[in-house]
Design a protein around this motif. Structure first.
Motif, PDB file in Angstrom:
ATOM      1  N   ASP A 242      11.926  -4.040   2.250  1.00  0.00           N
ATOM      2  CA  ASP A 242      10.941  -4.833   0.689  1.00  0.00           C
ATOM      3  C   ASP A 242      11.508  -4.415  -0.487  1.00  0.00           C
ATOM      4  OD1 ASP A 242       9.431  -6.511   0.191  1.00  0.00           O
ATOM      5  OD2 ASP A 242       7.604  -5.464  -0.108  1.00  0.00           O
ATOM      6  N   ALA A 243      12.600  -4.457  -0.697  1.00  0.00           N
ATOM      7  CA  ALA A 243      12.935  -3.829  -2.462  1.00  0.00           C
ATOM      8  C   ALA A 243      13.564  -5.338  -2.807  1.00  0.00           C
ATOM      9  CB  ALA A 243      14.559  -3.592  -1.724  1.00  0.00           C
ATOM     10  N   PHE A 244      13.068  -4.840  -4.154  1.00  0.00           N
ATOM     11  CA  PHE A 244      12.879  -5.966  -5.187  1.00  0.00           C
ATOM     12  C   PHE A 244      14.442  -6.578  -5.246  1.00  0.00           C
ATOM     13  CE2 PHE A 244      13.581  -7.908  -9.213  1.00  0.00           C
ATOM     14  CZ  PHE A 244      12.793  -8.707  -9.296  1.00  0.00           C
ATOM     15  N   SER A 245      13.812  -7.781  -4.944  1.00  0.00           N
ATOM     16  CA  SER A 245      14.326  -9.386  -4.724  1.00  0.00           C
ATOM     17  C   SER A 245      14.398 -10.382  -5.822  1.00  0.00           C
ATOM     18  CB  SER A 245      15.163  -9.380  -3.804  1.00  0.00           C
ATOM     19  OG  SER A 245      16.088 -10.521  -4.037  1.00  0.00           O
ATOM     20  N   PHE A 246      14.805 -11.429  -6.712  1.00  0.00           N
ATOM     21  CA  PHE A 246      14.518 -12.186  -7.262  1.00  0.00           C
ATOM     22  C   PHE A 246      14.206 -13.314  -6.441  1.00  0.00           C
ATOM     23  CE2 PHE A 246      16.414 -10.298 -11.819  1.00  0.00           C
ATOM     24  CZ  PHE A 246      15.446 -10.451 -12.153  1.00  0.00           C
ATOM     25  N   LYS A 247      15.515 -13.524  -4.922  1.00  0.00           N
ATOM     26  CA  LYS A 247      14.982 -14.530  -3.963  1.00  0.00           C
ATOM     27  C   LYS A 247      13.321 -14.780  -3.719  1.00  0.00           C
ATOM     28  CE  LYS A 247      15.936 -11.348  -0.101  1.00  0.00           C
ATOM     29  NZ  LYS A 247      16.601 -11.807   1.492  1.00  0.00           N
ATOM     30  N   TYR A 248      12.340 -13.518  -4.057  1.00  0.00           N
ATOM     31  CA  TYR A 248      11.132 -13.441  -3.416  1.00  0.00           C
ATOM     32  C   TYR A 248      10.515 -13.949  -4.853  1.00  0.00           C
ATOM     33  CZ  TYR A 248      12.702  -9.843   0.323  1.00  0.00           C
ATOM     34  OH  TYR A 248      12.930  -9.086   1.481  1.00  0.00           O
ATOM     35  N   VAL A 249      10.590 -13.685  -6.237  1.00  0.00           N
ATOM     36  CA  VAL A 249      10.110 -13.900  -7.054  1.00  0.00           C
ATOM     37  C   VAL A 249      10.486 -16.026  -6.620  1.00  0.00           C
ATOM     38  CG1 VAL A 249      10.495 -14.104  -9.677  1.00  0.00           C
ATOM     39  CG2 VAL A 249      10.103 -12.232  -8.863  1.00  0.00           C
TER      40      VAL A 249
ATOM     41  N   LYS B 194       6.284   0.364  -9.939  1.00  0.00           N
ATOM     42  CA  LYS B 194       7.650   0.935  -9.850  1.00  0.00           C
ATOM     43  C   LYS B 194       6.537   1.895 -11.375  1.00  0.00           C
ATOM     44  CE  LYS B 194      11.780   2.351 -10.599  1.00  0.00           C
ATOM     45  NZ  LYS B 194      12.491   2.963  -9.775  1.00  0.00           N
ATOM     46  N   VAL B 195       6.306   1.486 -11.433  1.00  0.00           N
ATOM     47  CA  VAL B 195       5.437   2.420 -13.091  1.00  0.00           C
ATOM     48  C   VAL B 195       4.644   2.744 -11.904  1.00  0.00           C
ATOM     49  CG1 VAL B 195       3.725   2.513 -15.048  1.00  0.00           C
ATOM     50  CG2 VAL B 195       5.812   0.952 -14.515  1.00  0.00           C
ATOM     51  N   GLY B 196       3.478   2.753 -11.259  1.00  0.00           N
ATOM     52  CA  GLY B 196       2.187   3.626 -10.858  1.00  0.00           C
ATOM     53  C   GLY B 196       0.960   3.009 -11.369  1.00  0.00           C
TER      54      GLY B 196
ATOM     55  N   SER C 175       4.431  -7.824 -16.244  1.00  0.00           N
ATOM     56  CA  SER C 175       4.181  -6.529 -15.089  1.00  0.00           C
ATOM     57  C   SER C 175       3.579  -6.075 -13.663  1.00  0.00           C
ATOM     58  CB  SER C 175       2.272  -6.046 -16.535  1.00  0.00           C
ATOM     59  OG  SER C 175       1.797  -7.764 -15.449  1.00  0.00           O
ATOM     60  N   ASN C 176       3.360  -7.365 -13.446  1.00  0.00           N
ATOM     61  CA  ASN C 176       3.092  -6.936 -11.411  1.00  0.00           C
ATOM     62  C   ASN C 176       4.059  -6.410 -11.312  1.00  0.00           C
ATOM     63  OD1 ASN C 176       0.029  -7.667 -11.618  1.00  0.00           O
ATOM     64  ND2 ASN C 176       0.382  -9.345  -9.941  1.00  0.00           N
ATOM     65  N   LEU C 177       5.101  -7.679 -11.130  1.00  0.00           N
ATOM     66  CA  LEU C 177       6.360  -7.080 -10.404  1.00  0.00           C
ATOM     67  C   LEU C 177       7.438  -5.340 -11.178  1.00  0.00           C
ATOM     68  CD1 LEU C 177       8.961 -10.330 -11.910  1.00  0.00           C
ATOM     69  CD2 LEU C 177       7.835  -9.914  -9.336  1.00  0.00           C
ATOM     70  N   LEU C 178       6.407  -4.904 -12.044  1.00  0.00           N
ATOM     71  CA  LEU C 178       6.873  -3.908 -12.084  1.00  0.00           C
ATOM     72  C   LEU C 178       5.600  -2.365 -12.335  1.00  0.00           C
ATOM     73  CD1 LEU C 178       8.252  -4.309 -16.140  1.00  0.00           C
ATOM     74  CD2 LEU C 178       9.647  -2.987 -14.038  1.00  0.00           C
TER      75      LEU C 178
ATOM     76  N   SER D 108       0.629  -1.169  -0.340  1.00  0.00           N
ATOM     77  CA  SER D 108      -0.105   0.140   0.086  1.00  0.00           C
ATOM     78  C   SER D 108       0.624   1.623  -0.127  1.00  0.00           C
ATOM     79  CB  SER D 108      -1.082  -0.200   1.193  1.00  0.00           C
ATOM     80  OG  SER D 108      -1.795  -1.010   1.381  1.00  0.00           O
ATOM     81  N   ILE D 109       2.410   1.368   0.403  1.00  0.00           N
ATOM     82  CA  ILE D 109       2.817   2.498   0.812  1.00  0.00           C
ATOM     83  C   ILE D 109       3.889   2.640   0.586  1.00  0.00           C
ATOM     84  CG2 ILE D 109       1.495   2.898   2.707  1.00  0.00           C
ATOM     85  CD1 ILE D 109       3.340   1.678   4.429  1.00  0.00           C
ATOM     86  N   ALA D 110       4.027   1.971  -1.091  1.00  0.00           N
ATOM     87  CA  ALA D 110       5.886   1.668  -1.192  1.00  0.00           C
ATOM     88  C   ALA D 110       5.819   3.035  -1.925  1.00  0.00           C
ATOM     89  CB  ALA D 110       5.724   0.621  -2.549  1.00  0.00           C
ATOM     90  N   ALA D 111       5.457   3.245  -2.150  1.00  0.00           N
ATOM     91  CA  ALA D 111       5.958   4.599  -3.202  1.00  0.00           C
ATOM     92  C   ALA D 111       5.655   5.279  -1.616  1.00  0.00           C
ATOM     93  CB  ALA D 111       4.818   4.664  -3.726  1.00  0.00           C
ATOM     94  N   ASP D 112       5.404   5.628  -0.991  1.00  0.00           N
ATOM     95  CA  ASP D 112       5.644   7.156  -0.024  1.00  0.00           C
ATOM     96  C   ASP D 112       6.622   7.162   0.860  1.00  0.00           C
ATOM     97  OD1 ASP D 112       1.877   6.522   1.475  1.00  0.00           O
ATOM     98  OD2 ASP D 112       3.060   7.344  -0.525  1.00  0.00           O
ATOM     99  N   SER D 113       7.821   6.816   0.787  1.00  0.00           N
ATOM    100  CA  SER D 113       9.504   6.435   1.690  1.00  0.00           C
ATOM    101  C   SER D 113       9.333   7.201   2.794  1.00  0.00           C
ATOM    102  CB  SER D 113       9.750   7.424   0.445  1.00  0.00           C
ATOM    103  OG  SER D 113       9.883   6.251  -0.670  1.00  0.00           O
ATOM    104  N   LEU D 114       8.194   5.849   3.980  1.00  0.00           N
ATOM    105  CA  LEU D 114       8.098   6.432   5.025  1.00  0.00           C
ATOM    106  C   LEU D 114       9.645   6.535   5.908  1.00  0.00           C
ATOM    107  CD1 LEU D 114       5.077   3.764   5.851  1.00  0.00           C
ATOM    108  CD2 LEU D 114       5.035   6.534   5.297  1.00  0.00           C
ATOM    109  N   SER D 115       9.360   7.268   6.718  1.00  0.00           N
ATOM    110  CA  SER D 115      10.072   7.836   7.448  1.00  0.00           C
ATOM    111  C   SER D 115      10.491   7.600   9.068  1.00  0.00           C
ATOM    112  CB  SER D 115      10.600   9.087   7.658  1.00  0.00           C
ATOM    113  OG  SER D 115       9.026   9.689   8.418  1.00  0.00           O
TER     114      SER D 115
END
Length: 511
Positions: free
Chosen positions: A273-280, A120-122, A114-117, A20-27
């Motif tokens: 929770d940054a992208f990593s192929f291990k999650y894929v 990023k795209v929004g 597309s789901n992985l992107l 929900s908040i990935a793009a918010d870069s919470l402090s």
């Protein structure tokens, strides 16, 4: 559509939902602020209900319209066929099946990337762009004059439509808690059955334009439906919020409450929770994902067969082209109502496996009736059981695979794999209804019946596996968390949640 808010401890609310908040870069200050909310007060519960109702009224209708147009624009080739497409383009049954099949190949290939992107795209940018492009393609489909031209148009249509369904499921999983998700998926997915009903009515009306402008009726089906999608795509740039934080209809307090309850429901945080192929890879290694892959495949074979060929089936039962379009409306309309009701029940009892089995009973009865009778009226009546029984399974299994996959990129991969499987079933379905086998389609009906029973069986196996995994996690909790434990965080804290994902012993799989 709103549901009661479960009691959530303030301690849990310190963990914030990544999807929900990935793009918010919470402090850190934001995290501490979210952790201060006490969500189990009557005041907070009432405010959350109001906030969820606002999301229901502003997000769900837009997603419903998106998927309605997606299914309408993909499946209207069935109506165009009844309106003379195959005859006017001088296509054989084999060529028609190829034209439908080529839609699914790029469709499938685009779903996982597309789901992985999407994050990023929004979604507020990506979804409207896709809708506008595919509307243009559908419009141009009306200008095709050969089999090869139609096949090329369908291939590009599949490429840009593929991301929409898994993208919407992933998107909504960042707005609603796990126990609320099925009925929300049902509302947007039920537009598929609604589009089947609407498409029949619209095609019957558009058929009156045959010859206008020197164009066939089927051309006008593509023109009108495609241009409408383009118009909605352009307007939707102002309609899709990126996350709950970006909603124009929620107050700041409501946004904070929504984020806090999502944090308690999905304990995974943005900073780690940054992208990593291990999650894929984790999704590919999950037994429950592969069991659901099988369920999706069998369901997709049945669903797309009905979506693409039901008007043709009705026509072969002895009705005119225009009457066939109209008679195809009823089963899809019933499917719409049953889909929403079944998903509501699934959320209400917080179960996926038992509702799945119950939902499939009408499908089994319908296929059995269709197989066992030579009476055309009974055969048509069977469609009123087959369509609801198959269509209503999709929201439940979509919510099920989303509910049990974490963190974000594992969930994105699992959802995409499910829909890859669905569309592999779609490819199979395009070859199961040659005109010469109608209207009985004996071997196809047997296969669909077996697949319906198979979905029941595999669904129960998946529930048994998830129950076993929950018990194993309870027994081995200390051992599982030991590699992440420290004196400060004996349970491993946030790092354990993100690294273990849905394997975390405190994450309970939904059965």
């Amino acid at each position: 559509m709103t549901s009661s808010t479960e009691k959530i401890s303030p301690e849990k609310s310190s963990i914030v939902d990544v999807s929900s908040i990935a793009a918010d870069s919470l402090s850190q200050r934001d995290l501490e602020k979210d952790s201060s909310f006490i969500l189990n007060t009557p005041e907070a519960e009432e405010e959350i209900k109001r906030a969820v109702r606002k999301l229901d009224l502003t997000v769900i209708p837009v997603m419903t319209l998106f998927y309605f147009l997606s299914f309408l624009d993909r499946a209207n080739i069935g109506n165009a066929r009844v309106a003379g497409l195959q005859k006017d383009l001088h296509m054989s049954d084999h060529q028609y099946s190829i034209a439908v099949t080529v839609t699914y190949i790029p469709y499938i290939l685009s779903e996982l990337p597309s789901n992985l992107l999407l994050r990023k795209v929004g979604p507020n940018i990506g979804m409207p762009i896709l809708l506008t492009i595919w509307g243009t393609i559908v419009t141009l489909q009306g200008l095709t004059s050969s089999f090869s031209g139609l096949a090329v148009a369908r291939a590009f249509l599949g490429l840009v439509e593929g991301p929409m369904f898994p993208g919407i499921v992933l998107y909504l999983s960042g707005f609603y808690t796990r126990k609320e998700l099925s009925v929300r998926i049902a509302f947007f997915f039920s537009s598929a059955s609604l589009s089947g009903a609407f498409s029949g009515l619209l095609a019957a009306a558009i058929s009156n334009l045959n010859g206008v402008g020197g164009k066939h009726a089927w051309s006008w089906i593509f023109f009108i439906e495609g241009l409408f999608s383009v118009a909605v795509g352009i307007v939707s740039f102002w309609l899709v919020p990126k996350t709950p934080r970006h909603s124009k209809f929620l107050t700041d307090h409501q946004k904070d409450l929504i984020m806090a309850r999502l944090a308690a429901d999905r304990p995974f945080t943005n900073p780690l929770d940054a992208f990593s192929f291990k999650y894929v890879a984790r999704a590919f290694k999950s037994v429950h994902v592969w069991l659901m892959f099988i369920v999706y495949f069998m369901g997709g074979t049945n669903l797309y067969g009905l979506a693409l060929f039901l008007p043709s089936i009705v026509k072969q039962l002895g009705h005119s082209a225009n009457r066939s379009q109209l008679l195809s409306v009823g089963p899809f309309a019933v499917g719409f109502v049953f889909t929403v009701f079944a998903a509501w029940c699934s959320d209400r009892i917080r179960s996926r496996s038992i509702p799945l089995v119950i939902i499939l009973i009408p499908a089994v009865v319908g296929y059995s009736m269709f197989l066992g009778t030579s009476d055309k009226s009974v055969s048509y009546a069977a469609l009123y059981l087959m369509v609801p029984g198959i269509y209503a399974t999709t929201p439940v299994i979509s919510a099920w695979i989303s509910n049990n996959s974490e963190p974000h990129y594992t969930r994105a991969t699992s959802i995409a794999l499910g829909f890859v499987s669905t569309n592999l079933g779609g490819i199979l379905s395009t070859w199961l209804y040659p005109s010469v086998k109608g209207p009985r389609f004996h071997s196809t009906t047997i296969l669909n019946l077996v697949f319906s029973i198979g979905m029941m069986a595999v669904g129960l196996v998946n529930a048994a596996w998830l129950h076993y995994q929950n018990k194993q996690k309870e027994r081995n909790r200390a051992q599982i968390l030991a590699p992440y434990a420290s004196s400060v965080e004996p349970d491993g804290g946030v790092k354990a949640w993100v690294e273990l994902g849905d394997s975390h012993p405190d994450f309970k799989y939904i059965l």
